[in-house]
Design a protein around this motif. Sequence first.
Motif, PDB file in Angstrom:
ATOM      1  N   GLN A 194       4.017 -20.467  -4.558  1.00 31.98           N
ATOM      2  CA  GLN A 194       5.362 -19.934  -4.698  1.00 31.98           C
ATOM      3  C   GLN A 194       5.695 -19.071  -3.485  1.00 31.98           C
ATOM      4  N   ALA A 195       6.984 -18.958  -3.179  1.00 27.16           N
ATOM      5  CA  ALA A 195       7.414 -18.244  -1.979  1.00 27.16           C
ATOM      6  C   ALA A 195       8.315 -17.070  -2.316  1.00 27.16           C
ATOM      7  N   LEU A 196       8.111 -15.966  -1.610  1.00 24.14           N
ATOM      8  CA  LEU A 196       9.030 -14.841  -1.617  1.00 24.14           C
ATOM      9  C   LEU A 196       9.544 -14.668  -0.203  1.00 24.14           C
ATOM     10  N   GLU A 197      10.861 -14.763  -0.025  1.00 25.85           N
ATOM     11  CA  GLU A 197      11.456 -14.753   1.303  1.00 25.85           C
ATOM     12  C   GLU A 197      12.146 -13.430   1.606  1.00 25.85           C
ATOM     13  N   THR A 198      11.944 -12.917   2.818  1.00 26.39           N
ATOM     14  CA  THR A 198      12.668 -11.753   3.319  1.00 26.39           C
ATOM     15  C   THR A 198      13.298 -12.143   4.646  1.00 26.39           C
ATOM     16  N   ASN A 199      13.991 -11.206   5.253  1.00 30.18           N
ATOM     17  CA  ASN A 199      14.599 -11.491   6.556  1.00 30.18           C
ATOM     18  C   ASN A 199      13.555 -11.685   7.645  1.00 30.18           C
ATOM     19  N   GLY A 200      12.371 -11.117   7.453  1.00 32.14           N
ATOM     20  CA  GLY A 200      11.362 -11.195   8.498  1.00 32.14           C
ATOM     21  C   GLY A 200      10.165 -12.057   8.175  1.00 32.14           C
ATOM     22  N   SER A 201      10.014 -12.462   6.921  1.00 34.11           N
ATOM     23  CA  SER A 201       8.798 -13.190   6.553  1.00 34.11           C
ATOM     24  C   SER A 201       9.021 -14.095   5.346  1.00 34.11           C
ATOM     25  N   VAL A 202       8.089 -15.013   5.177  1.00 29.69           N
ATOM     26  CA  VAL A 202       7.978 -15.838   3.974  1.00 29.69           C
ATOM     27  C   VAL A 202       6.564 -15.639   3.458  1.00 29.69           C
ATOM     28  N   VAL A 203       6.428 -15.017   2.288  1.00 29.63           N
ATOM     29  CA  VAL A 203       5.106 -14.728   1.727  1.00 29.63           C
ATOM     30  C   VAL A 203       4.797 -15.779   0.669  1.00 29.63           C
ATOM     31  N   LEU A 204       3.694 -16.484   0.851  1.00 31.75           N
ATOM     32  CA  LEU A 204       3.296 -17.559  -0.056  1.00 31.75           C
ATOM     33  C   LEU A 204       2.185 -17.076  -0.978  1.00 31.75           C
ATOM     34  N   SER A 205       2.371 -17.295  -2.271  1.00 36.16           N
ATOM     35  CA  SER A 205       1.387 -16.915  -3.280  1.00 36.16           C
ATOM     36  C   SER A 205       0.802 -18.175  -3.893  1.00 36.16           C
ATOM     37  N   ALA A 206      -0.471 -18.414  -3.675  1.00 37.14           N
ATOM     38  CA  ALA A 206      -1.149 -19.589  -4.214  1.00 37.14           C
ATOM     39  C   ALA A 206      -1.985 -19.191  -5.424  1.00 37.14           C
ATOM     40  N   SER A 212      -3.808  -7.131  10.669  1.00 34.66           N
ATOM     41  CA  SER A 212      -2.870  -7.070   9.547  1.00 34.66           C
ATOM     42  C   SER A 212      -2.631  -5.626   9.128  1.00 34.66           C
ATOM     43  N   PRO A 213      -1.371  -5.259   8.809  1.00 36.99           N
ATOM     44  CA  PRO A 213      -1.085  -3.902   8.344  1.00 36.99           C
ATOM     45  C   PRO A 213      -1.408  -3.687   6.867  1.00 36.99           C
ATOM     46  N   ILE A 214      -1.961  -4.700   6.200  1.00 39.23           N
ATOM     47  CA  ILE A 214      -2.310  -4.573   4.786  1.00 39.23           C
ATOM     48  C   ILE A 214      -3.663  -5.236   4.549  1.00 39.23           C
ATOM     49  N   GLU A 215      -4.468  -4.646   3.687  1.00 37.50           N
ATOM     50  CA  GLU A 215      -5.813  -5.159   3.416  1.00 37.50           C
ATOM     51  C   GLU A 215      -5.753  -6.416   2.543  1.00 37.50           C
ATOM     52  N   PRO A 216      -6.716  -7.325   2.695  1.00 38.30           N
ATOM     53  CA  PRO A 216      -6.783  -8.494   1.803  1.00 38.30           C
ATOM     54  C   PRO A 216      -7.245  -8.088   0.421  1.00 38.30           C
ATOM     55  N   LEU A 217      -6.984  -8.953  -0.544  1.00 40.96           N
ATOM     56  CA  LEU A 217      -7.500  -8.728  -1.889  1.00 40.96           C
ATOM     57  C   LEU A 217      -8.983  -9.058  -1.916  1.00 40.96           C
ATOM     58  N   GLY A 218      -9.698  -8.515  -2.891  1.00 41.21           N
ATOM     59  CA  GLY A 218     -11.125  -8.783  -3.028  1.00 41.21           C
ATOM     60  C   GLY A 218     -11.391 -10.145  -3.632  1.00 41.21           C
ATOM     61  N   GLN A 219     -12.598 -10.653  -3.400  1.00 41.30           N
ATOM     62  CA  GLN A 219     -12.966 -11.973  -3.902  1.00 41.30           C
ATOM     63  C   GLN A 219     -13.121 -12.014  -5.418  1.00 41.30           C
ATOM     64  N   ASP A 220     -13.058 -10.851  -6.094  1.00 39.98           N
ATOM     65  CA  ASP A 220     -13.192 -10.876  -7.549  1.00 39.98           C
ATOM     66  C   ASP A 220     -11.869 -11.169  -8.246  1.00 39.98           C
ATOM     67  N   VAL A 221     -10.782 -11.314  -7.491  1.00 38.93           N
ATOM     68  CA  VAL A 221      -9.505 -11.683  -8.100  1.00 38.93           C
ATOM     69  C   VAL A 221      -9.581 -13.144  -8.536  1.00 38.93           C
ATOM     70  N   PRO A 222      -9.278 -13.446  -9.800  1.00 35.25           N
ATOM     71  CA  PRO A 222      -9.382 -14.836 -10.276  1.00 35.25           C
ATOM     72  C   PRO A 222      -8.363 -15.733  -9.607  1.00 35.25           C
ATOM     73  N   THR A 223      -8.736 -16.982  -9.386  1.00 40.87           N
ATOM     74  CA  THR A 223      -7.853 -17.903  -8.675  1.00 40.87           C
ATOM     75  C   THR A 223      -6.622 -18.273  -9.473  1.00 40.87           C
ATOM     76  N   ASP A 224      -6.629 -18.055 -10.810  1.00 40.74           N
ATOM     77  CA  ASP A 224      -5.411 -18.346 -11.555  1.00 40.74           C
ATOM     78  C   ASP A 224      -4.396 -17.217 -11.433  1.00 40.74           C
ATOM     79  N   VAL A 225      -4.764 -16.148 -10.727  1.00 43.93           N
ATOM     80  CA  VAL A 225      -3.811 -15.089 -10.380  1.00 43.93           C
ATOM     81  C   VAL A 225      -3.384 -15.252  -8.924  1.00 43.93           C
ATOM     82  N   LEU A 226      -4.335 -15.237  -8.002  1.00 42.79           N
ATOM     83  CA  LEU A 226      -4.063 -15.472  -6.584  1.00 42.79           C
ATOM     84  C   LEU A 226      -5.290 -16.084  -5.927  1.00 42.79           C
ATOM     85  N   ALA A 227      -5.049 -16.994  -4.994  1.00 47.03           N
ATOM     86  CA  ALA A 227      -6.128 -17.631  -4.237  1.00 47.03           C
ATOM     87  C   ALA A 227      -5.721 -17.694  -2.771  1.00 47.03           C
ATOM     88  N   PRO A 228      -6.684 -17.677  -1.840  1.00 49.11           N
ATOM     89  CA  PRO A 228      -6.336 -17.776  -0.418  1.00 49.11           C
ATOM     90  C   PRO A 228      -5.869 -19.176  -0.056  1.00 49.11           C
TER      91      PRO A 228
END
Length: 308
Positions: free
Chosen positions: A242-254, A196-212
Amino acid sequence: MRTHVTRTLRLLTVLAVGAASAGAAAGCGTTGADRGVAQPRSIESTPQGTRARQVADAWDGSKAAQEWHKGFYPLGEVVQLPEGGLRGEADKRAWDIGNLDLTGKLPGAEPGSGRVTWESGSSLTAPLLQAEQAYRTLDHAEGPGPALTVTAARLGDMKVATSRGPATVPAWLFTLDGYDSPLKRAAVSPSRLPASPIEPLGQDVPTDVLAPLGGLAETAQDGRSLTVVATHGSCDDGPTVQALETNGSVVLSASTTGSDDGPCTSELRGEKVPVKLDRPLGERIVLDAFTGRPVPYGEWPVTAQSRS
Protein backbone atom coordinates in the motif's frame (compact mmCIF):
# COMPACT_ATOMS: atom_id res chain seq x y z
CA MET A 1 -3.86 -19.33 11.92
CA ARG A 2 -0.99 -17.72 13.76
CA THR A 3 -1.54 -14.45 15.54
CA HIS A 4 1.08 -11.91 16.56
CA VAL A 5 -0.90 -9.99 19.20
CA THR A 6 1.98 -9.30 21.58
CA ARG A 7 4.43 -8.14 18.90
CA THR A 8 1.73 -6.17 17.09
CA LEU A 9 0.78 -4.33 20.28
CA ARG A 10 4.48 -3.61 20.85
CA LEU A 11 4.73 -2.11 17.36
CA LEU A 12 1.59 -0.03 17.90
CA THR A 13 3.06 1.34 21.14
CA VAL A 14 6.35 2.26 19.47
CA LEU A 15 4.56 3.91 16.56
CA ALA A 16 2.19 5.80 18.83
CA VAL A 17 5.07 7.22 20.86
CA GLY A 18 6.90 8.18 17.66
CA ALA A 19 3.81 9.86 16.25
CA ALA A 20 3.29 11.85 19.46
CA SER A 21 6.92 12.98 19.43
CA ALA A 22 6.69 13.98 15.79
CA GLY A 23 3.53 15.96 16.46
CA ALA A 24 5.14 17.80 19.37
CA ALA A 25 8.18 18.65 17.28
CA ALA A 26 6.03 19.93 14.44
CA GLY A 27 4.01 22.22 16.71
CA CYS A 28 0.35 22.42 17.65
CA GLY A 29 -2.24 22.45 14.89
CA THR A 30 -0.01 20.81 12.28
CA THR A 31 -1.65 17.80 10.67
CA GLY A 32 -0.75 15.36 7.91
CA ALA A 33 -3.32 17.06 5.68
CA ASP A 34 -1.63 20.44 6.28
CA ARG A 35 1.63 18.97 4.94
CA GLY A 36 -0.04 17.72 1.78
CA VAL A 37 -0.14 14.07 2.87
CA ALA A 38 -2.46 11.89 0.82
CA GLN A 39 -3.81 9.34 3.27
CA PRO A 40 -5.33 6.29 1.55
CA ARG A 41 -8.33 4.94 3.44
CA SER A 42 -6.91 1.43 3.19
CA ILE A 43 -4.12 2.20 5.66
CA GLU A 44 -5.71 4.97 7.72
CA SER A 45 -5.49 4.39 11.47
CA THR A 46 -3.41 1.23 11.07
CA PRO A 47 0.14 0.42 12.20
CA GLN A 48 1.17 0.57 8.53
CA GLY A 49 -0.33 4.03 8.07
CA THR A 50 1.18 5.37 11.28
CA ARG A 51 4.64 4.11 10.38
CA ALA A 52 4.33 5.40 6.81
CA ARG A 53 3.50 8.90 8.06
CA GLN A 54 6.49 8.81 10.42
CA VAL A 55 8.80 7.86 7.54
CA ALA A 56 7.34 10.57 5.29
CA ASP A 57 7.65 13.24 8.00
CA ALA A 58 11.27 12.24 8.66
CA TRP A 59 12.29 12.44 4.99
CA ASP A 60 10.25 15.32 3.55
CA GLY A 61 12.46 18.41 3.51
CA SER A 62 15.33 16.61 5.28
CA LYS A 63 19.06 16.81 4.55
CA ALA A 64 18.87 13.19 3.36
CA ALA A 65 16.21 14.16 0.81
CA GLN A 66 18.38 17.03 -0.41
CA GLU A 67 21.30 14.64 -0.90
CA TRP A 68 19.04 12.18 -2.72
CA HIS A 69 17.95 14.83 -5.23
CA LYS A 70 21.58 15.57 -6.07
CA GLY A 71 22.52 11.94 -6.77
CA PHE A 72 22.25 9.36 -9.54
CA TYR A 73 19.63 6.76 -8.63
CA PRO A 74 18.34 4.62 -11.53
CA LEU A 75 14.62 3.84 -11.71
CA GLY A 76 14.99 1.89 -14.95
CA GLU A 77 17.16 -0.77 -16.50
CA VAL A 78 20.92 -0.18 -16.37
CA VAL A 79 21.33 -3.11 -18.79
CA GLN A 80 19.62 -2.88 -22.18
CA LEU A 81 19.38 -5.69 -24.70
CA PRO A 82 20.09 -5.20 -28.42
CA GLU A 83 17.34 -3.46 -30.39
CA GLY A 84 14.52 -5.89 -31.03
CA GLY A 85 15.61 -8.13 -28.16
CA LEU A 86 17.28 -11.52 -28.26
CA ARG A 87 16.56 -14.00 -31.03
CA GLY A 88 15.91 -17.67 -30.46
CA GLU A 89 15.28 -19.70 -27.33
CA ALA A 90 18.97 -20.59 -26.89
CA ASP A 91 20.00 -16.91 -26.72
CA LYS A 92 17.15 -16.10 -24.34
CA ARG A 93 18.12 -19.03 -22.13
CA ALA A 94 21.77 -17.93 -22.16
CA TRP A 95 20.74 -14.46 -21.03
CA ASP A 96 18.43 -15.81 -18.32
CA ILE A 97 21.23 -17.85 -16.77
CA GLY A 98 23.91 -15.19 -17.40
CA ASN A 99 26.14 -17.24 -19.67
CA LEU A 100 28.43 -15.19 -21.92
CA ASP A 101 31.52 -16.23 -23.86
CA LEU A 102 34.24 -13.64 -24.54
CA THR A 103 36.15 -14.22 -27.79
CA GLY A 104 37.55 -10.71 -28.23
CA LYS A 105 39.67 -8.50 -26.01
CA LEU A 106 38.05 -6.02 -23.64
CA PRO A 107 39.42 -2.44 -23.48
CA GLY A 108 41.93 -1.76 -20.76
CA ALA A 109 41.93 1.10 -18.29
CA GLU A 110 39.74 4.09 -19.14
CA PRO A 111 39.54 7.53 -17.50
CA GLY A 112 38.53 7.17 -13.87
CA SER A 113 35.23 9.06 -14.09
CA GLY A 114 32.29 9.75 -16.39
CA ARG A 115 29.52 12.33 -16.51
CA VAL A 116 25.81 11.67 -15.96
CA THR A 117 23.69 14.37 -17.65
CA TRP A 118 19.99 15.09 -17.18
CA GLU A 119 17.62 16.71 -19.68
CA SER A 120 17.46 19.75 -17.40
CA GLY A 121 21.15 20.33 -18.09
CA SER A 122 22.33 19.37 -14.61
CA SER A 123 25.05 16.76 -14.32
CA LEU A 124 27.37 14.95 -11.93
CA THR A 125 30.66 13.11 -12.18
CA ALA A 126 30.81 9.46 -11.11
CA PRO A 127 33.53 6.77 -11.11
CA LEU A 128 33.62 4.60 -14.23
CA LEU A 129 33.39 0.83 -14.14
CA GLN A 130 36.13 -0.85 -16.11
CA ALA A 131 35.00 -2.94 -19.07
CA GLU A 132 36.02 -6.11 -17.23
CA GLN A 133 33.96 -5.14 -14.18
CA ALA A 134 30.89 -4.42 -16.29
CA TYR A 135 31.31 -7.68 -18.21
CA ARG A 136 31.49 -9.72 -15.00
CA THR A 137 28.14 -8.33 -13.84
CA LEU A 138 26.60 -9.90 -16.94
CA ASP A 139 28.55 -13.18 -17.13
CA HIS A 140 27.89 -15.07 -13.91
CA ALA A 141 26.87 -18.58 -14.99
CA GLU A 142 28.97 -21.66 -14.32
CA GLY A 143 28.97 -24.88 -16.27
CA PRO A 144 27.91 -25.82 -19.81
CA GLY A 145 24.87 -24.50 -21.63
CA PRO A 146 23.85 -22.01 -24.33
CA ALA A 147 25.93 -18.82 -24.38
CA LEU A 148 25.94 -15.37 -25.93
CA THR A 149 29.25 -14.58 -27.63
CA VAL A 150 30.82 -11.18 -26.93
CA THR A 151 33.36 -10.17 -29.58
CA ALA A 152 34.22 -6.59 -28.58
CA ALA A 153 33.33 -3.65 -26.34
CA ARG A 154 33.61 0.12 -26.52
CA LEU A 155 32.65 3.02 -24.29
CA GLY A 156 29.54 4.93 -25.36
CA ASP A 157 26.37 6.10 -23.63
CA MET A 158 22.76 5.12 -22.96
CA LYS A 159 19.51 6.62 -21.64
CA VAL A 160 18.44 5.59 -18.14
CA ALA A 161 15.33 6.55 -16.15
CA THR A 162 16.37 8.03 -12.81
CA SER A 163 14.89 9.67 -9.73
CA ARG A 164 15.58 13.02 -11.45
CA GLY A 165 14.13 12.07 -14.82
CA PRO A 166 15.81 10.59 -17.92
CA ALA A 167 19.60 10.82 -17.95
CA THR A 168 22.37 10.10 -20.43
CA VAL A 169 25.02 7.98 -18.76
CA PRO A 170 28.32 6.44 -19.88
CA ALA A 171 27.84 2.82 -20.91
CA TRP A 172 29.85 -0.14 -22.12
CA LEU A 173 28.53 -1.28 -25.50
CA PHE A 174 29.20 -5.00 -25.95
CA THR A 175 29.13 -6.40 -29.48
CA LEU A 176 27.27 -9.72 -29.63
CA ASP A 177 27.97 -12.22 -32.39
CA GLY A 178 25.02 -12.23 -34.80
CA TYR A 179 23.52 -8.90 -33.66
CA ASP A 180 23.68 -5.50 -35.37
CA SER A 181 23.15 -3.42 -32.21
CA PRO A 182 25.05 -3.75 -28.92
CA LEU A 183 24.21 -4.99 -25.47
CA LYS A 184 24.46 -1.91 -23.22
CA ARG A 185 25.56 -1.83 -19.60
CA ALA A 186 25.77 1.44 -17.61
CA ALA A 187 29.42 2.19 -16.82
CA VAL A 188 28.69 4.16 -13.64
CA SER A 189 27.27 2.90 -10.36
CA PRO A 190 24.42 4.53 -8.44
CA SER A 191 25.32 7.22 -5.93
CA ARG A 192 25.73 6.16 -2.35
CA LEU A 193 22.44 6.21 -0.48
CA PRO A 194 22.19 9.02 2.11
CA ALA A 195 21.90 8.13 5.78
CA SER A 196 18.24 7.68 6.66
CA PRO A 197 16.76 10.23 9.11
CA ILE A 198 14.65 7.46 10.69
CA GLU A 199 15.64 4.09 12.16
CA PRO A 200 14.41 0.81 10.59
CA LEU A 201 11.96 -1.40 12.40
CA GLY A 202 13.29 -4.46 14.22
CA GLN A 203 13.20 -7.95 12.75
CA ASP A 204 10.71 -9.04 15.43
CA VAL A 205 7.89 -7.16 13.68
CA PRO A 206 5.59 -9.80 12.13
CA THR A 207 5.37 -9.80 8.35
CA ASP A 208 1.57 -9.57 8.45
CA VAL A 209 2.06 -6.09 9.93
CA LEU A 210 5.08 -4.86 7.93
CA ALA A 211 7.78 -6.53 5.85
CA PRO A 212 10.83 -5.13 4.02
CA LEU A 213 10.59 -4.63 0.28
CA GLY A 214 13.06 -6.42 -1.97
CA GLY A 215 13.48 -3.62 -4.49
CA LEU A 216 11.90 -1.48 -7.20
CA ALA A 217 11.40 -3.47 -10.39
CA GLU A 218 9.77 -0.98 -12.75
CA THR A 219 8.37 2.54 -13.03
CA ALA A 220 5.63 3.20 -15.61
CA GLN A 221 6.51 5.74 -18.30
CA ASP A 222 3.71 8.04 -17.15
CA GLY A 223 4.85 7.67 -13.52
CA ARG A 224 1.38 6.63 -12.37
CA SER A 225 2.37 3.17 -11.18
CA LEU A 226 5.32 1.26 -9.75
CA THR A 227 6.19 -2.42 -9.65
CA VAL A 228 8.05 -3.53 -6.55
CA VAL A 229 9.45 -6.81 -5.32
CA ALA A 230 7.68 -7.68 -2.07
CA THR A 231 9.07 -10.39 0.17
CA HIS A 232 7.05 -13.18 1.73
CA GLY A 233 7.54 -16.66 3.12
CA SER A 234 6.28 -20.10 2.24
CA CYS A 235 3.80 -20.09 5.13
CA ASP A 236 1.61 -17.18 3.98
CA ASP A 237 -0.78 -16.34 1.15
CA GLY A 238 1.41 -13.70 -0.48
CA PRO A 239 2.29 -10.00 -0.18
CA THR A 240 0.28 -6.78 -0.41
CA VAL A 241 1.72 -3.28 -0.85
CA GLN A 242 0.00 0.00 0.00
CA ALA A 243 1.13 3.57 -0.67
CA LEU A 244 1.01 6.80 1.29
CA GLU A 245 1.79 9.80 -0.90
CA THR A 246 3.12 13.22 0.12
CA ASN A 247 4.48 16.11 -1.90
CA GLY A 248 8.01 14.84 -1.39
CA SER A 249 7.74 11.08 -1.13
CA VAL A 250 5.80 7.88 -1.75
CA VAL A 251 6.01 5.55 1.25
CA LEU A 252 5.26 1.90 0.49
CA SER A 253 4.05 -0.45 3.22
CA ALA A 254 4.42 -4.16 2.44
CA SER A 255 2.83 -6.95 4.46
CA THR A 256 1.76 -10.55 4.03
CA THR A 257 -1.70 -12.07 4.16
CA GLY A 258 -2.62 -15.31 5.89
CA SER A 259 -0.32 -17.74 7.67
CA ASP A 260 -0.22 -21.37 8.73
CA ASP A 261 -0.05 -22.57 12.30
CA GLY A 262 3.39 -23.24 13.74
CA PRO A 263 6.83 -21.77 13.03
CA CYS A 264 7.97 -20.84 9.55
CA THR A 265 11.72 -20.53 9.05
CA SER A 266 11.85 -20.54 5.25
CA GLU A 267 13.83 -17.90 3.38
CA LEU A 268 11.76 -14.94 2.27
CA ARG A 269 10.78 -15.01 -1.40
CA GLY A 270 10.32 -12.13 -3.81
CA GLU A 271 7.14 -11.46 -5.78
CA LYS A 272 6.46 -8.55 -8.13
CA VAL A 273 3.51 -6.41 -7.01
CA PRO A 274 2.08 -3.42 -8.98
CA VAL A 275 1.25 -0.25 -7.02
CA LYS A 276 -0.98 2.49 -8.50
CA LEU A 277 -0.33 6.10 -7.50
CA ASP A 278 -2.78 8.99 -7.19
CA ARG A 279 -0.52 11.21 -9.31
CA PRO A 280 2.71 10.82 -11.30
CA LEU A 281 5.78 9.97 -9.25
CA GLY A 282 7.84 12.85 -10.65
CA GLU A 283 10.95 13.43 -8.53
CA ARG A 284 9.42 12.16 -5.30
CA ILE A 285 11.44 9.63 -3.30
CA VAL A 286 10.08 6.07 -3.08
CA LEU A 287 10.54 4.92 0.52
CA ASP A 288 10.12 1.62 2.35
CA ALA A 289 8.02 1.95 5.52
CA PHE A 290 9.85 -0.98 7.13
CA THR A 291 13.44 0.09 6.56
CA GLY A 292 12.80 3.84 6.48
CA ARG A 293 15.10 4.02 3.45
CA PRO A 294 14.68 4.59 -0.29
CA VAL A 295 13.50 1.47 -2.11
CA PRO A 296 16.52 0.26 -4.12
CA TYR A 297 16.21 -0.41 -7.83
CA GLY A 298 17.33 -3.72 -9.26
CA GLU A 299 20.98 -4.02 -8.31
CA TRP A 300 20.68 -2.94 -4.68
CA PRO A 301 18.31 -5.58 -3.22
CA VAL A 302 17.41 -5.54 0.48
CA THR A 303 18.72 -8.79 1.98
CA ALA A 304 15.85 -11.08 2.85
CA GLN A 305 16.34 -12.85 6.15
CA SER A 306 14.69 -15.92 7.62
CA ARG A 307 11.75 -15.32 9.89
CA SER A 308 10.40 -17.42 12.72
